[in-house]
Motif scaffolding. Structure first.
Motif, short mmCIF file in Angstrom:
data_model
loop_
_atom_site.label_atom_id
_atom_site.label_comp_id
_atom_site.label_asym_id
_atom_site.label_seq_id
_atom_site.Cartn_x
_atom_site.Cartn_y
_atom_site.Cartn_z
N LEU A 1 0.83 -1.20 0.00
CA LEU A 1 0.00 0.00 0.00
C LEU A 1 0.86 1.25 0.00
O LEU A 1 0.57 2.23 -0.72
N ALA A 2 1.94 1.24 0.80
CA ALA A 2 2.86 2.38 0.80
C ALA A 2 3.53 2.55 -0.56
O ALA A 2 3.71 3.68 -1.05
N LYS A 3 3.88 1.44 -1.21
CA LYS A 3 4.46 1.49 -2.55
C LYS A 3 3.46 2.06 -3.54
O LYS A 3 3.82 2.86 -4.43
N PHE A 4 2.20 1.67 -3.42
CA PHE A 4 1.13 2.19 -4.27
C PHE A 4 1.05 3.71 -4.14
O PHE A 4 1.00 4.44 -5.14
N CYS A 5 1.04 4.19 -2.91
CA CYS A 5 0.94 5.64 -2.69
C CYS A 5 2.15 6.36 -3.26
O CYS A 5 2.02 7.46 -3.82
N ASP A 6 3.32 5.75 -3.14
CA ASP A 6 4.53 6.36 -3.69
C ASP A 6 4.46 6.43 -5.22
O ASP A 6 4.78 7.46 -5.81
N LEU A 7 4.01 5.35 -5.85
CA LEU A 7 3.91 5.34 -7.31
C LEU A 7 2.84 6.30 -7.80
O LEU A 7 2.96 6.88 -8.89
N ALA A 8 1.78 6.45 -7.02
CA ALA A 8 0.69 7.33 -7.45
C ALA A 8 1.14 8.78 -7.58
O ALA A 8 0.51 9.57 -8.30
N LEU B 1 6.88 -7.32 -4.37
CA LEU B 1 7.56 -6.03 -4.34
C LEU B 1 8.59 -5.92 -5.46
O LEU B 1 8.69 -4.87 -6.12
N CYS B 2 9.34 -7.01 -5.70
CA CYS B 2 10.28 -7.00 -6.83
C CYS B 2 9.54 -6.85 -8.16
O CYS B 2 9.97 -6.11 -9.05
N GLN B 3 8.42 -7.53 -8.27
CA GLN B 3 7.63 -7.49 -9.50
C GLN B 3 7.07 -6.09 -9.76
O GLN B 3 7.11 -5.59 -10.89
N ILE B 4 6.56 -5.46 -8.72
CA ILE B 4 6.00 -4.11 -8.87
C ILE B 4 7.09 -3.14 -9.31
O ILE B 4 6.89 -2.33 -10.22
N HIS B 5 8.25 -3.22 -8.66
CA HIS B 5 9.32 -2.28 -9.00
C HIS B 5 9.86 -2.54 -10.40
O HIS B 5 10.13 -1.60 -11.16
N ALA B 6 9.99 -3.82 -10.77
CA ALA B 6 10.45 -4.15 -12.12
C ALA B 6 9.45 -3.65 -13.16
O ALA B 6 9.85 -3.10 -14.20
N SER B 7 8.17 -3.80 -12.89
CA SER B 7 7.14 -3.35 -13.84
C SER B 7 7.14 -1.82 -13.96
O SER B 7 6.93 -1.28 -15.05
N PHE B 8 7.37 -1.15 -12.84
CA PHE B 8 7.46 0.31 -12.89
C PHE B 8 8.66 0.76 -13.73
O PHE B 8 8.55 1.68 -14.55
N LEU B 9 9.80 0.10 -13.53
CA LEU B 9 10.99 0.44 -14.33
C LEU B 9 10.74 0.16 -15.81
O LEU B 9 11.18 0.93 -16.68
N ASP B 10 10.03 -0.93 -16.11
CA ASP B 10 9.68 -1.22 -17.51
C ASP B 10 8.71 -0.17 -18.05
O ASP B 10 8.83 0.25 -19.21
N TYR B 11 7.75 0.25 -17.22
CA TYR B 11 6.79 1.27 -17.63
C TYR B 11 7.50 2.57 -18.00
O TYR B 11 7.15 3.24 -18.98
N VAL B 12 8.53 2.91 -17.23
CA VAL B 12 9.27 4.15 -17.48
C VAL B 12 10.29 3.97 -18.60
O VAL B 12 10.41 4.81 -19.50
N GLY B 13 11.03 2.87 -18.56
CA GLY B 13 12.18 2.72 -19.45
C GLY B 13 11.92 2.05 -20.78
O GLY B 13 12.75 2.15 -21.69
N ARG B 14 10.79 1.36 -20.93
CA ARG B 14 10.52 0.66 -22.18
C ARG B 14 9.29 1.23 -22.89
O ARG B 14 8.60 0.52 -23.63
#
Length: 351
Positions: A90-97, A290-303
């Motif tokens: 949930l904290a990660k969600f708020c940070d990404l939002a 948590l690894c999956q969320i961060h990897a997907s965020f990096l892919d969202y930004v970088g790919r």
């Protein structure tokens, strides 16, 4: 002036007195914990292999099960391991939002689905472990809800892998079948888990129903990541791949502890509270997510240039609708199975 000061001091004294009453009020609000039971004293469907004691009593009031969150029993740490994971996600969600426009950027919707599905599966797991000892029927209801959480998270994982992580060559091979197949595997995983729980007296059937469909779903869902890890020539320049590798390693470790109750088997009767394989499974699953969320965020930004060339802006909405359809199908199917479970329990005079 002295009168005003005296009034403030009086109010402060009253506030301090009220604060001092808080521990007593919490103690009175928390129901006393009846003695926990041994495995032989609870129905077979509520027992865990090699866990010999610490089971909560059945047919208590709801407050008893809610407040058992703060008391010692065989499920305490199963609840807390995923509750803490839920709060971190949930904290990660708020940070990404704060950095991602989930409303207006449709290409961010797959990431949103992953976040929602991650919160759902951890929340449903908490509910199942916290309230599943209320009765045999409640046990089935809440664990079937837990299996809905697993199924919808499997689809959410498949979606982000297909949308952000997939290689263009693999996309050309599976673009028309990948997500429908992922949704089908998620549904089959749900049905397998439900069937395994329904046949909980037969450990081989239960393990087969829980493990085999979920393993097939995972192999399909993770295939874009594996393809990319193996075949992409620029892997060394991609920061997301470290986290993708992390999610695979954590998941395989979690799966090992889920499939084989190694710790309890080695130390029978010593893991009734702490050290259960299922607790370790929860911890590694939270790390996987948590690894999956961060990897997907990096892919969202970088790919972005990659997935913009592969997916049209309207496709994300269709994929989100398939996510909702997967949940609805599992819930309706679970309701049908629960009717049969209820009939079985009535027949055997369990309720």
């Amino acid at each position: 002036m002295a009168t005003i000061v005296a009034e403030h001091i009086g109010r402060l004294f009253i506030s301090l007195q009220q604060i001092r009453q808080v521990p007593r009020m919490l103690t009175e609000a928390t129901p006393s914990m009846p003695a926990t039971l041994r495995d032989s004293d609870v129905p077979a469907c509520l027992r865990d292999r090699h866990i010999t004691s610490g089971y909560r009593q059945l047919h208590q009031n709801w407050r008893y099960y809610f407040f058992s969150l703060f008391q010692r029993h065989s499920e305490t740490l199963n609840v807390w391991t995923h509750l803490i994971g839920l709060l971190i996600i949930l904290a990660k969600f708020c940070d990404l939002a704060e950095n991602v426009d989930f409303v207006n950027d449709r290409h961010a919707w797959p990431l949103l689905v992953l976040l929602i599905s991650s919160l759902n599966y951890t929340a449903f797991s908490v509910i199942a472990h916290l309230l599943g000892s209320k009765s045999e029927l409640c046990h089935f209801i809440f664990y079937y809800l837990d299996y809905v959480g697993v199924a919808q998270y499997q689809y959410g994982s498949a979606l982000v892998h297909f949308y952000y992580a997939i290689d263009a060559n693999m996309y050309s091979l599976v673009k028309g079948i990948y997500l429908p197949t992922a949704a089908t595997f998620s549904f089959l995983s749900f049905v397998g888990c439900c069937y395994g729980k329904y046949n909980s007296l037969h450990s081989c059937i239960r393990k087969f129903g829980h493990v085999v469909p979920s393993a097939l779903a995972y192999l399909w869902d993770i295939s874009p990541v594996i393809w990319r890890l193996v075949y992409w020539s620029e892997a060394s320049d991609d920061p997301a791949l470290v986290y993708h590798f992390g999610q695979v390693a954590c998941f395989l470790t979690a799966a090992a502890f889920y499939t084989f109750p190694i710790v309890e088997k080695c130390f029978p009767g010593q893991c009734n509270f702490l050290g259960q394989s299922h607790q370790i499974f929860h911890i590694f699953m939270s790390c996987t997510t948590l690894c999956q969320i961060h990897a997907s965020f990096l892919d969202y930004v970088g790919r972005r240039d990659v997935y913009l060339s592969l997916h049209k802006s309207g496709e994300a909405g269709l994929y989100a609708q398939l996510y909702a359809f997967t949940i609805m199908t599992c819930v309706l199917t679970g309701g049908v199975i629960l009717r049969r479970v209820n009939h079985m329990l009535v027949k055997h005079k369990c309720i």
